[in-house]
Design an enzyme around this catalytic site. Structure first.
Site, short mmCIF file in Angstrom:
data_model
loop_
_atom_site.label_atom_id
_atom_site.label_comp_id
_atom_site.label_asym_id
_atom_site.label_seq_id
_atom_site.Cartn_x
_atom_site.Cartn_y
_atom_site.Cartn_z
N ARG A 101 14.80 -2.86 1.54
CA ARG A 101 13.56 -3.14 2.27
C ARG A 101 13.82 -3.58 3.70
O ARG A 101 13.12 -3.22 4.62
CB ARG A 101 12.74 -4.22 1.54
CG ARG A 101 11.36 -4.38 2.14
CD ARG A 101 10.56 -5.45 1.45
NE ARG A 101 10.76 -6.75 2.03
CZ ARG A 101 10.24 -7.15 3.19
NH1 ARG A 101 9.51 -6.34 3.91
NH2 ARG A 101 10.46 -8.35 3.65
N LYS A 161 6.67 -8.72 -12.53
CA LYS A 161 7.59 -8.46 -11.42
C LYS A 161 9.01 -8.32 -11.95
O LYS A 161 9.46 -9.15 -12.72
CB LYS A 161 7.51 -9.63 -10.42
CG LYS A 161 8.61 -9.66 -9.40
CD LYS A 161 8.20 -9.02 -8.12
CE LYS A 161 9.16 -9.28 -6.98
NZ LYS A 161 10.45 -8.67 -7.07
#
Length: 182
Positions: free
Chosen positions: A61, A40
């Site tokens: 987002r 990640k």
């Protein structure tokens, strides 16, 4: 809003957490799907939309359906392609905008040199940098100049520091949303 919902990522740091995650996934579908596991990048999730090969939207987002429009700032981030060659009619990319560790450390050194508090971590620094309103700062300076009022050196240097910080950001694209055309 995003063309297709942008979900948040799960993470697992122990074997037990990974098994619990796999159990949750399997219980929500008929059988466990094929998955891709990767390291990640701890950045800020973004949604990029290209129409006829041209970047038309960059957004955070947000809640997964609607994010903050930061398209204007993309012009100062060399790591974000402004055009894609051979792209379909419309493509939505999913990725992370982040500061590499060396760039984060350099930014924090600059903050300390200015007598300011350093950022707590690269993710917070990246989020704050990407969300800054460069367009408003530029408009305020232009308005002052047009009306014959003095623009402080501080205002100009703050704007330049913001633009320079945007230039340090990197992008990794890890998925696709909507794909229209071939």
């Amino acid at each position: 809003g995003h063309l297709e919902r942008l979900y948040s990522l799960d993470n697992a740091c122990t074997d037990e957490e990974l098994v619990a995650w796999a159990d949750r996934v399997e219980s929500s579908v008929d059988r466990f799907p094929r998955v891709l596991c990767e390291l990640k990048i701890d950045g800020l999730a973004v949604d990029l939309v290209y129409t006829e090969g041209r970047l038309t939207s960059l957004a955070t987002r947000g809640d997964g359906r609607v994010g903050e429009d930061v398209t204007y700032n993309a012009r100062f981030i060399p790591a974000i392609p402004k055009r894609l060659t051979g792209a379909p009619q419309r493509v939505e990319g999913r990725g992370e905008v982040y500061f590499p560790v060396a760039q984060f450390n350099a930014l924090n050194e600059q903050m300390l040199d200015l007598g300011r508090s350093p950022f707590a971590n690269p993710r917070n620094a990246g989020a704050g940098t990407l969300r800054q309103r460069v367009d408003r700062r530029q408009a305020e300076i232009a308005e002052r100049e047009t009306s014959g009022r003095k623009v402080s050196d501080k205002a100009r240097s703050e704007l330049q520091r913001g633009i320079d910080s945007l230039g340090r950001l990197q992008l990794i694209v890890h998925g696709l949303g909507v794909l229209d055309g071939q």
